[in-house]
Design an enzyme around this catalytic site. Structure first.
Site, PDB file in Angstrom:
ATOM      1  CG  HIS A  14      38.223  34.134  50.857  1.00  0.00           C
ATOM      2  ND1 HIS A  14      37.983  32.773  50.868  1.00  0.00           N
ATOM      3  CD2 HIS A  14      39.493  34.303  50.411  1.00  0.00           C
ATOM      4  CE1 HIS A  14      39.064  32.148  50.426  1.00  0.00           C
ATOM      5  NE2 HIS A  14      39.994  33.041  50.148  1.00  0.00           N
ATOM      6  CD  GLU A  86      34.651  32.335  51.977  1.00  0.00           C
ATOM      7  OE1 GLU A  86      34.416  33.420  52.553  1.00  0.00           O
ATOM      8  OE2 GLU A  86      35.803  31.874  51.847  1.00  0.00           O
ATOM      9  NE  ARG A 174      35.477  50.035  27.590  1.00  0.00           N
ATOM     10  CZ  ARG A 174      34.497  49.378  28.217  1.00  0.00           C
ATOM     11  NH1 ARG A 174      34.668  48.129  28.600  1.00  0.00           N
ATOM     12  NH2 ARG A 174      33.346  49.995  28.452  1.00  0.00           N
ATOM     13  NE  ARG A 229      32.717  49.638  24.343  1.00  0.00           N
ATOM     14  CZ  ARG A 229      33.385  48.474  24.298  1.00  0.00           C
ATOM     15  NH1 ARG A 229      33.088  47.512  25.148  1.00  0.00           N
ATOM     16  NH2 ARG A 229      34.344  48.282  23.415  1.00  0.00           N
TER      17      ARG A 229
HETATM   18  O1  LIG Z   1      31.518  48.667  29.617  1.00  0.00           O
HETATM   19  C1  LIG Z   1      31.440  48.211  30.765  1.00  0.00           C
HETATM   20  C2  LIG Z   1      30.845  48.956  31.807  1.00  0.00           C
HETATM   21  C3  LIG Z   1      30.809  48.385  33.058  1.00  0.00           C
HETATM   22  N1  LIG Z   1      31.344  47.176  33.254  1.00  0.00           N
HETATM   23  C4  LIG Z   1      31.914  46.460  32.266  1.00  0.00           C
HETATM   24  O2  LIG Z   1      32.414  45.349  32.482  1.00  0.00           O
HETATM   25  N2  LIG Z   1      31.937  46.999  31.030  1.00  0.00           N
END
Ligand SMILES: O=c1cc[nH]c(=O)[nH]1
Ligand SMILES: O=P(O)(O)O[C@H]1O[C@H](CO)[C@@H](O)[C@H]1O
Length: 267
Positions: A14, A86, A174, A229
Protein backbone atom coordinates in the site's frame (compact mmCIF):
# COMPACT_ATOMS: atom_id res chain seq x y z
CA UNK A 1 2.49 -0.22 -8.08
CA UNK A 2 3.94 -3.66 -7.42
CA UNK A 3 4.23 -4.93 -3.89
CA UNK A 4 4.24 -8.09 -1.87
CA UNK A 5 1.92 -8.53 1.07
CA UNK A 6 3.85 -9.88 4.07
CA UNK A 7 7.41 -9.70 2.65
CA UNK A 8 9.42 -7.51 5.06
CA UNK A 9 12.11 -6.54 2.53
CA UNK A 10 9.93 -5.90 -0.53
CA UNK A 11 8.18 -2.73 -1.62
CA UNK A 12 5.13 -2.66 0.65
CA UNK A 13 1.83 -3.16 -1.11
CA UNK A 14 0.00 0.00 0.00
CA UNK A 15 2.64 2.56 0.96
CA UNK A 16 5.01 1.79 -1.93
CA UNK A 17 8.14 1.92 0.24
CA UNK A 18 10.88 -0.65 0.81
CA UNK A 19 13.39 -0.96 3.61
CA UNK A 20 16.21 0.28 1.35
CA UNK A 21 14.31 3.51 0.57
CA UNK A 22 14.10 4.40 4.28
CA UNK A 23 17.90 4.61 4.74
CA UNK A 24 17.49 3.13 8.22
CA UNK A 25 14.82 5.61 9.39
CA UNK A 26 13.28 4.56 12.70
CA UNK A 27 11.26 7.75 13.15
CA UNK A 28 8.20 8.64 11.12
CA UNK A 29 6.07 11.79 11.16
CA UNK A 30 2.47 11.00 10.22
CA UNK A 31 0.23 13.81 9.00
CA UNK A 32 -3.16 12.74 7.67
CA UNK A 33 -3.08 15.03 4.64
CA UNK A 34 -0.66 14.16 1.79
CA UNK A 35 -0.30 17.89 1.10
CA UNK A 36 1.28 18.33 4.52
CA UNK A 37 4.16 15.94 3.76
CA UNK A 38 6.25 18.37 1.67
CA UNK A 39 5.90 21.35 4.03
CA UNK A 40 6.77 19.20 7.08
CA UNK A 41 9.73 17.60 5.29
CA UNK A 42 11.02 21.07 4.40
CA UNK A 43 11.83 21.55 8.10
CA UNK A 44 14.20 18.56 7.92
CA UNK A 45 17.72 18.61 6.49
CA UNK A 46 18.40 17.31 2.96
CA UNK A 47 14.77 16.28 2.41
CA UNK A 48 13.64 14.50 -0.73
CA UNK A 49 10.31 13.19 -1.98
CA UNK A 50 9.95 9.43 -2.11
CA UNK A 51 6.64 7.95 -3.31
CA UNK A 52 2.98 8.76 -3.82
CA UNK A 53 0.61 5.79 -3.80
CA UNK A 54 -3.09 6.05 -2.84
CA UNK A 55 -3.28 8.36 0.23
CA UNK A 56 0.31 7.58 1.19
CA UNK A 57 2.81 10.25 0.16
CA UNK A 58 6.31 10.01 1.60
CA UNK A 59 9.50 12.02 1.92
CA UNK A 60 12.79 11.38 3.68
CA UNK A 61 14.90 13.94 5.51
CA UNK A 62 17.35 14.19 8.38
CA UNK A 63 17.69 15.79 11.79
CA UNK A 64 21.47 16.11 11.74
CA UNK A 65 22.45 12.56 10.82
CA UNK A 66 19.20 10.91 12.00
CA UNK A 67 17.00 9.78 9.10
CA UNK A 68 13.31 10.64 9.44
CA UNK A 69 10.46 9.54 7.21
CA UNK A 70 7.41 11.75 6.69
CA UNK A 71 4.36 9.88 5.39
CA UNK A 72 0.66 10.73 5.17
CA UNK A 73 -1.85 8.27 6.60
CA UNK A 74 -4.93 9.56 4.81
CA UNK A 75 -8.05 10.17 6.86
CA UNK A 76 -9.19 7.73 9.50
CA UNK A 77 -8.21 4.61 11.38
CA UNK A 78 -8.25 1.94 8.61
CA UNK A 79 -5.66 3.64 6.41
CA UNK A 80 -3.64 4.57 9.50
CA UNK A 81 -3.61 0.92 10.58
CA UNK A 82 -2.25 -0.13 7.19
CA UNK A 83 0.43 2.56 7.40
CA UNK A 84 1.60 1.34 10.82
CA UNK A 85 1.61 -2.32 9.72
CA UNK A 86 3.73 -1.69 6.66
CA UNK A 87 6.08 0.83 8.30
CA UNK A 88 6.67 -1.55 11.21
CA UNK A 89 7.78 -4.21 8.72
CA UNK A 90 10.35 -1.78 7.37
CA UNK A 91 11.89 -1.19 10.81
CA UNK A 92 10.11 2.02 11.86
CA UNK A 93 9.91 2.13 15.66
CA UNK A 94 8.83 5.67 16.62
CA UNK A 95 5.57 7.04 15.24
CA UNK A 96 4.62 10.70 15.72
CA UNK A 97 1.23 11.76 14.41
CA UNK A 98 1.11 15.40 13.28
CA UNK A 99 -2.57 16.15 12.86
CA UNK A 100 -5.24 18.80 12.90
CA UNK A 101 -8.04 18.71 15.42
CA UNK A 102 -11.17 20.31 16.82
CA UNK A 103 -11.00 21.37 20.48
CA UNK A 104 -14.03 20.84 22.73
CA UNK A 105 -12.88 22.53 25.95
CA UNK A 106 -13.45 26.29 26.31
CA UNK A 107 -9.92 27.06 27.55
CA UNK A 108 -8.34 25.81 24.31
CA UNK A 109 -7.65 28.35 21.55
CA UNK A 110 -7.22 28.19 17.78
CA UNK A 111 -3.60 27.39 16.95
CA UNK A 112 -2.90 25.66 20.30
CA UNK A 113 -1.15 22.31 20.19
CA UNK A 114 -2.67 19.25 21.83
CA UNK A 115 -0.37 16.44 22.94
CA UNK A 116 -2.39 13.30 23.62
CA UNK A 117 -1.70 11.11 26.64
CA UNK A 118 -4.41 8.69 25.60
CA UNK A 119 -7.37 8.40 23.26
CA UNK A 120 -11.01 7.35 23.34
CA UNK A 121 -11.36 4.48 20.84
CA UNK A 122 -14.43 5.73 18.99
CA UNK A 123 -13.33 3.85 15.88
CA UNK A 124 -13.42 0.26 14.67
CA UNK A 125 -9.90 -0.47 13.49
CA UNK A 126 -8.16 -0.71 16.86
CA UNK A 127 -10.71 -3.36 17.87
CA UNK A 128 -9.24 -5.60 15.18
CA UNK A 129 -5.96 -5.55 17.14
CA UNK A 130 -7.00 -5.50 20.80
CA UNK A 131 -10.24 -5.82 22.78
CA UNK A 132 -12.10 -2.69 23.78
CA UNK A 133 -10.79 -3.00 27.37
CA UNK A 134 -7.23 -2.42 26.11
CA UNK A 135 -6.18 1.24 26.59
CA UNK A 136 -5.06 3.53 23.79
CA UNK A 137 -2.13 5.21 25.50
CA UNK A 138 0.85 7.16 24.23
CA UNK A 139 4.48 6.22 24.67
CA UNK A 140 5.54 8.15 27.77
CA UNK A 141 9.22 8.75 26.83
CA UNK A 142 8.39 9.91 23.30
CA UNK A 143 5.52 12.09 24.53
CA UNK A 144 7.75 13.66 27.18
CA UNK A 145 10.08 14.76 24.40
CA UNK A 146 7.15 16.24 22.45
CA UNK A 147 6.23 18.29 25.53
CA UNK A 148 9.84 19.45 25.96
CA UNK A 149 9.97 20.41 22.29
CA UNK A 150 6.75 22.46 22.52
CA UNK A 151 8.15 24.22 25.59
CA UNK A 152 11.43 24.85 23.78
CA UNK A 153 9.53 26.69 21.03
CA UNK A 154 7.24 28.54 23.49
CA UNK A 155 4.14 27.20 21.72
CA UNK A 156 0.93 27.07 23.73
CA UNK A 157 0.02 23.41 24.30
CA UNK A 158 -2.33 21.19 26.30
CA UNK A 159 -1.91 17.57 27.32
CA UNK A 160 -4.77 15.15 27.87
CA UNK A 161 -7.18 12.70 26.28
CA UNK A 162 -8.47 13.02 22.72
CA UNK A 163 -11.44 11.29 21.14
CA UNK A 164 -10.68 9.53 17.84
CA UNK A 165 -13.87 9.17 15.83
CA UNK A 166 -14.61 7.11 12.72
CA UNK A 167 -16.63 9.97 11.28
CA UNK A 168 -16.11 13.72 11.01
CA UNK A 169 -19.81 14.61 11.34
CA UNK A 170 -22.05 12.33 13.48
CA UNK A 171 -19.28 10.81 15.65
CA UNK A 172 -18.07 14.31 16.49
CA UNK A 173 -21.69 15.43 16.95
CA UNK A 174 -21.75 17.91 14.09
CA UNK A 175 -25.20 18.95 12.94
CA UNK A 176 -24.05 20.70 9.74
CA UNK A 177 -23.79 17.39 7.83
CA UNK A 178 -25.71 16.80 4.56
CA UNK A 179 -28.70 15.31 6.36
CA UNK A 180 -28.27 17.25 9.58
CA UNK A 181 -29.08 14.03 11.39
CA UNK A 182 -27.01 12.71 14.27
CA UNK A 183 -27.92 9.25 15.55
CA UNK A 184 -29.38 9.16 19.01
CA UNK A 185 -26.31 7.44 20.44
CA UNK A 186 -24.16 10.46 19.52
CA UNK A 187 -26.68 13.15 20.53
CA UNK A 188 -25.27 14.78 23.65
CA UNK A 189 -21.99 12.89 23.27
CA UNK A 190 -19.89 16.05 22.84
CA UNK A 191 -21.12 17.37 26.18
CA UNK A 192 -20.45 14.01 27.78
CA UNK A 193 -16.85 13.96 26.50
CA UNK A 194 -16.45 17.52 27.82
CA UNK A 195 -17.61 16.41 31.26
CA UNK A 196 -15.12 13.55 31.14
CA UNK A 197 -12.33 16.03 30.43
CA UNK A 198 -11.68 15.02 26.83
CA UNK A 199 -9.86 17.84 25.03
CA UNK A 200 -10.46 17.30 21.34
CA UNK A 201 -11.78 15.31 18.40
CA UNK A 202 -9.72 13.86 15.59
CA UNK A 203 -9.74 10.55 13.74
CA UNK A 204 -6.49 8.53 13.95
CA UNK A 205 -4.76 8.70 17.34
CA UNK A 206 -6.52 5.84 19.14
CA UNK A 207 -5.74 3.40 16.33
CA UNK A 208 -2.14 4.57 16.25
CA UNK A 209 -1.70 4.20 20.03
CA UNK A 210 -3.41 0.82 20.23
CA UNK A 211 -1.70 -0.78 17.27
CA UNK A 212 1.76 0.57 18.17
CA UNK A 213 1.37 -0.79 21.72
CA UNK A 214 0.31 -4.22 20.58
CA UNK A 215 3.36 -4.31 18.27
CA UNK A 216 5.72 -3.22 21.09
CA UNK A 217 6.40 0.05 19.23
CA UNK A 218 6.23 3.68 20.38
CA UNK A 219 3.71 6.34 19.39
CA UNK A 220 2.90 9.94 20.24
CA UNK A 221 0.31 12.33 18.88
CA UNK A 222 0.56 16.07 18.39
CA UNK A 223 -2.33 18.00 16.84
CA UNK A 224 -2.90 21.65 16.03
CA UNK A 225 -6.30 23.17 16.81
CA UNK A 226 -8.11 24.38 13.67
CA UNK A 227 -11.65 24.35 15.09
CA UNK A 228 -12.99 25.41 18.48
CA UNK A 229 -16.24 23.53 18.92
CA UNK A 230 -17.32 25.57 21.92
CA UNK A 231 -17.59 28.49 19.48
CA UNK A 232 -19.00 26.76 16.40
CA UNK A 233 -18.81 23.78 14.07
CA UNK A 234 -16.67 25.31 11.33
CA UNK A 235 -13.03 24.61 10.58
CA UNK A 236 -10.86 27.74 10.32
CA UNK A 237 -8.66 27.44 7.22
CA UNK A 238 -6.75 30.59 8.17
CA UNK A 239 -4.95 28.98 11.07
CA UNK A 240 -3.81 25.97 9.02
CA UNK A 241 -0.46 27.42 7.91
CA UNK A 242 0.47 28.44 11.45
CA UNK A 243 -0.46 25.03 12.83
CA UNK A 244 1.49 23.22 10.11
CA UNK A 245 4.66 25.13 10.92
CA UNK A 246 4.26 24.56 14.65
CA UNK A 247 3.80 20.82 14.15
CA UNK A 248 6.90 20.60 11.95
CA UNK A 249 9.10 22.58 14.35
CA UNK A 250 8.02 20.59 17.39
CA UNK A 251 8.44 17.29 15.55
CA UNK A 252 11.98 18.08 14.48
CA UNK A 253 12.97 19.12 18.00
CA UNK A 254 11.31 15.98 19.40
CA UNK A 255 13.53 13.73 17.29
CA UNK A 256 16.65 15.64 18.31
CA UNK A 257 15.83 15.29 22.00
CA UNK A 258 14.49 11.75 21.86
CA UNK A 259 17.43 10.39 19.85
CA UNK A 260 19.89 12.02 22.28
CA UNK A 261 18.03 10.52 25.23
CA UNK A 262 17.73 7.06 23.64
CA UNK A 263 21.39 7.09 22.59
CA UNK A 264 22.56 8.11 26.06
CA UNK A 265 20.33 5.44 27.57
CA UNK A 266 21.86 2.67 25.43
CA UNK A 267 25.33 3.91 26.36
O1 LIG B 1 -13.05 19.27 14.23
C1 LIG B 1 -12.16 18.61 13.68
C2 LIG B 1 -11.06 19.25 13.05
C3 LIG B 1 -10.12 18.45 12.45
N1 LIG B 1 -10.27 17.12 12.45
C4 LIG B 1 -11.32 16.51 13.04
O2 LIG B 1 -11.44 15.27 13.01
N2 LIG B 1 -12.24 17.28 13.66
O1 LIG C 1 -5.31 16.83 9.50
P1 LIG C 1 -5.33 15.34 9.72
O2 LIG C 1 -4.01 14.82 10.18
O3 LIG C 1 -5.85 14.60 8.51
O4 LIG C 1 -6.35 15.07 10.94
C1 LIG C 1 -7.69 15.45 11.02
O5 LIG C 1 -8.26 15.95 9.82
C2 LIG C 1 -9.08 14.96 9.18
C3 LIG C 1 -10.52 15.42 9.15
O6 LIG C 1 -10.65 16.64 8.53
C4 LIG C 1 -8.91 13.71 10.01
O7 LIG C 1 -7.88 12.93 9.46
C5 LIG C 1 -8.59 14.27 11.35
O8 LIG C 1 -7.99 13.41 12.26
Amino acid sequence: MTGVVGDMEAVQYHIGLSRAMLCGARYVFLPGDPDRVGPIASFLDRSMELVQHREYRSALGYVGNIPVLVMSTGIGAPSTGIAIEELARLGVTYFLRLGTTGAIQPHIALGDLIISEGAVRLEGTSGHYAPVEFPAVASLPLTQKVVEAALHHHFSYQTGICCSSDSFWPGQERYDSFSGYVQRRFQGSLEEWQHLGVLNFEMETSALFTIARTFGLHAASLCGVIAVRTQGESVREGVYAQVKERLARVARETVRRHAAWAGARCG
